[in-house]
Design an enzyme around this catalytic site. Sequence first.
Site: not given
Length: 1205
Positions: A900, A903, A997, A1082
């Site tokens: 992504h 990110e 991420h 994350e």
Amino acid sequence: MSKLKVVSEKSLTNNSRVVGLLAQLEKISTEPTESDTARYVTSKILHLAQSQEKIRREMTAKGSTGMEVLLSTLENTKDLQTTLNILSILVELVSAGGGRRASFLVAKGGSQILLQLLMNASKESPPNEELMVQIHSVLAKIGPKDKKFGVKARINGALNITLNLVKQNLQNHRLVLPCLQLLRVYSANSVNSVSLGKNGVVELMFKTIGPFSKKNSGLMKVALDTLAALLKSNWHRHDNRHRNMLIRKGILQSLKSVTNIKLGRKAFIDANGMKILYNTSQDCLAVRTLDPLVNISSLIMRKCFPKNRLPLPTIKSSFHFQLPVIPMTGPVAQLYSLPPEVDDVVDESDDNDDIDLEAENETENEDDLDQNFKNDDIETDINKLKPQQEPGRTIEELKMYEHLFPELVDDFQDYDLISKEPKPLVFEGKVRGPIVVPTAGEEAAGNSGNFRKGVVMKENVSPLGDEGDKKPSFMDLAKEDIKDNDRTLQQPLGDQNRTISSVHGLNNDIVKALDRITLQNIPSQTAPGFTAGMRKDYSLPLTVVTCSKACPQVAACGNVLFEGRTVQLGKLCCTGVEIEDDEDTESASSVEQVSVEVSDGPTLHDSDLYIEIVKNTKSVPEYSEVAYPDYFGHIPPPFKEPILERPYGVQRTKIAQDIERLIHQSDIIDRVVYDLDNPNYIIPEEGDILKFNSKFESGNLRKVIQIRKNEYDLILNSDINSNHYHQWFYFEVSGMRPGVAYRFNIINCEKSNSQFNYGMQPLMYSVQEALNARPWWTRVGTDICYYKNHFSRSSVAAGGQKGKSYYTITFTVSFPHKDDVCYFAYHYPYTYSTLQMHLQKLESAHNPQQIYFRRDVLCETLSGNSCPLVTITAMPESNYYEHICQFRNRPYVFLSARVHPGETNASWVMKGTLEYLMSNSPTAQSLRECYIFKIVPMLNPDGVINGNHRCSLSGEDLNRQWQSPNPDLHPTIYHAKGLLQYLAAVKRLPLVYCDYHGHSRKKNVFMYGCSIKETVWHTNNNASSCDVVEDVGYRTLPKILSHIAPAFCMSSCSFVVEKSKESTARVVVWREIGVQRSYTMESTLCGCDQGKYKGLQIGTRELEEMGAKFCVGLLRLKRLTSPLEYSLPSSLLDFENDLIESSCKVTSPTTYVLDEDEPRFLEEVDYSAESNDELDIELAESADYETSTQEEVLSDSDSSRTYLP
């Protein structure tokens, strides 16, 4: 004997008495002959419940069967007094216990039983009044806690029973009151409201007043006259003591209900309601006790604010990229099939249609979460949960990846290794055994000495046919099967150079004066003295700006920036770079100290090299400029940046200023100052207007409109081949004046909430600060909030949903320097060219005798950029057979990041991982000796380059394509999955797969993993979860990280497999490839609320540290999971030797469970963001719709920065 019995009863506690009574009631509840005993027992229980709160708590406690016994008796008894006693007990329980006890009664099936009792009681003629009063009283209290209550009541026919009861008993206020309360609960369901309306409930409400007005005619007349007067006059201006606040509240609640329909909103606007309500609410701001009135007024005004069209010709991206293949279905197919004449910005009928208040879908009370938690997204099919290794592609197809695994066949005969003398292999354990070498039977066929001497492989891969006959085939597959057009076969990057378009001419403004570095007519080599002034510590070239005048503040100025190009500098250089005082000099020295702390390796930033790499980077808009932050580089600032504390009421103030746009339209400038859709727009020349730019790699800013003198609305560009995903921003601002507060509103965000509401600040990079030896991004901005605005979002962009709105990020910034050039970003930018520069620097600086490092091309992206693949491990000790065997049999660890583009923190974590793996520390060397690392550091290069937030050029989220990636549309995913399938085919499954991420809604760093048992457990099917046998090794790595990484939070981790995530990398690699330890890691975009960094916003130092700590965690994982007795010197690890082992419970010789790792409910994070999504909120619940968490605050972090020692 009777006396003894009485004494023993007195000695019993009340606790045991109610338990005994309930047990006795349970025995007799099914025997009609025991009605007298039932009456006696229930009366005793009622007495205890009325007298003692402890008894009430016990009867509704978890695990108690008291409620079930009472409901069972109520359902089966025919005795009226027993029924009344039980109903009285229920009234006592739900009246004093708040929402939790009512929810407990609902969870036990109380709603259905009571509704059935109401049906039975209504059949008597006439119905028993006391029974009806009690039934309605209980139902009125538990109804709001049962989200299906409206449907149940309608199906059971209860609506008409209650309505008729009121019609027949208008004079009986004792019976009418609970009936009216229950009618109000019924009406929460829109279908019920229509049904009741047709049956005359409105007329009935008017009739209800009649009987009471006769008895209290004087009081009622005064009340009605007062209300009429209040609505006609400015009574509130004279209500200095606010005695009539409840009357105001009632009027506002009425307006709030009326404006739920379109006709009501129109009437409100026509009556000048916006201006009246705005003025009255502003008068209340000075008194905190009136905040509930101000808040509900804001809700009404926001709801009635006419929806505006986003000022764009189309919501599709300003840039177009023609796809090689158009998908048959999905949002991209719809985008391409949309007729050009269709307006995709706003729906034709989107004129504030009536808002549906669906009580069926209302959010459950927080007290109910532990009773009724259910996540419909959780996968419940055990067969889908069980990992099933699926080859997906044939062995012949997977052969194309053989050349990307030379470490499995290389015999290292031509390498300059540390030890040339053959030595016996020292095993990792005491037990010697056969070494499994997948290629052992094929080594005699040839050798791989035709690889270049040294491990470094340049980022170009020649076709396999050129070298395929010169090295052994790992899978013994025919070379002819590989197709020439495979995307993994790349031409050298030098052949992909392109001519980059020119930029506009220069002027004397600082933006042009400093001359954004352009690529027009730049030769391959830069001027010889270009890097002469660069400081090694932070790679800042101080001599890159030159001028025709003498500039004593800048030493060794040259005459040209690049050969063939003269740069004329404007005011900033010619007036001199600001001279730093002693304090600034000390600050600069601290910068050098910090830069040393970040990494012990070589400085990875090289501005000269960056320019060379950018020239080969292909973007859809064909960018010809380089942003200064990417050119100068970034180092972490030498001070801490606390999570922002924002003033009370700031969001309310911002919304009020937005409402002023409608009320005072003459004050609005509404001038376009930047527009990607209109290449002919004229840049305003006025000195007090800011200039904007985003035409550089990873930039995203589509349009800017000046609203007021120092306020600008900014619109972000959609992801290419998409019509949404607006969150990432990166743009340049210039022409500012110091000390002026500028407000920026990014008005087309889509997420319902953001960490900007909870202390996160945007980032700013000042060129003037960089020239003064402070080249870093800093958190800036005050009065930051994120809220729903009045710009309508079309159903085309909202997945078919109508009535949606965009959201605004608003922040205020004061610039420290005049005519500076500053950059703003959503998070720390990390471009594709930066990655390529870092990889090249790592490649050139490593020790080839110690580190095995390869940089290959995994594939080519849609726009022709290469997707790098990195291999890192330790060189074998020698080319002796056993050392080569040990080298080849190291387990794989597969890492990926940046699928992504928005990110960017994932890239900084990956940078920390790469630097640690390439460092000279003993632990890094031990780690390299343990594993072979295959790393795809950027899975979505095109998205990163073109400033996308989530998608690639295909307009799709690549992390939802892992199940069936298309080689033409999703080449990086197709080939990354192919690498993993290849490893599975040759029986070399990675020990760990982790995809890095960033998370926009939570704090800290945490992991998502995959577990069958925990997923089943979350479905509340405990019986099924008990039958699942599963190795809990998937929890080991996260638990290790929670001990050694300060930013990591174990409590935020989840191992539940959700249906919506079934096509993500984590789930597919776990389910199809068979990797048990398959994770998504994350990292927060905001900061931490626990541990060492609690209360601080996260920076690149902490992100890179997390990447390094991940490596240390892998080293500990090796020690815990090695089948042999594997040991390392404990001094190499920066934590206690027994930290993990001491908290283990050994359950079997091969598995263990860590303490405090019991499965837990998924975290429910409240991100309602006062967005007016729930329109029928009670005033008590919306008394202050400002964020009411501990993260709400009072001042800008700039004023509370704490410098590091």
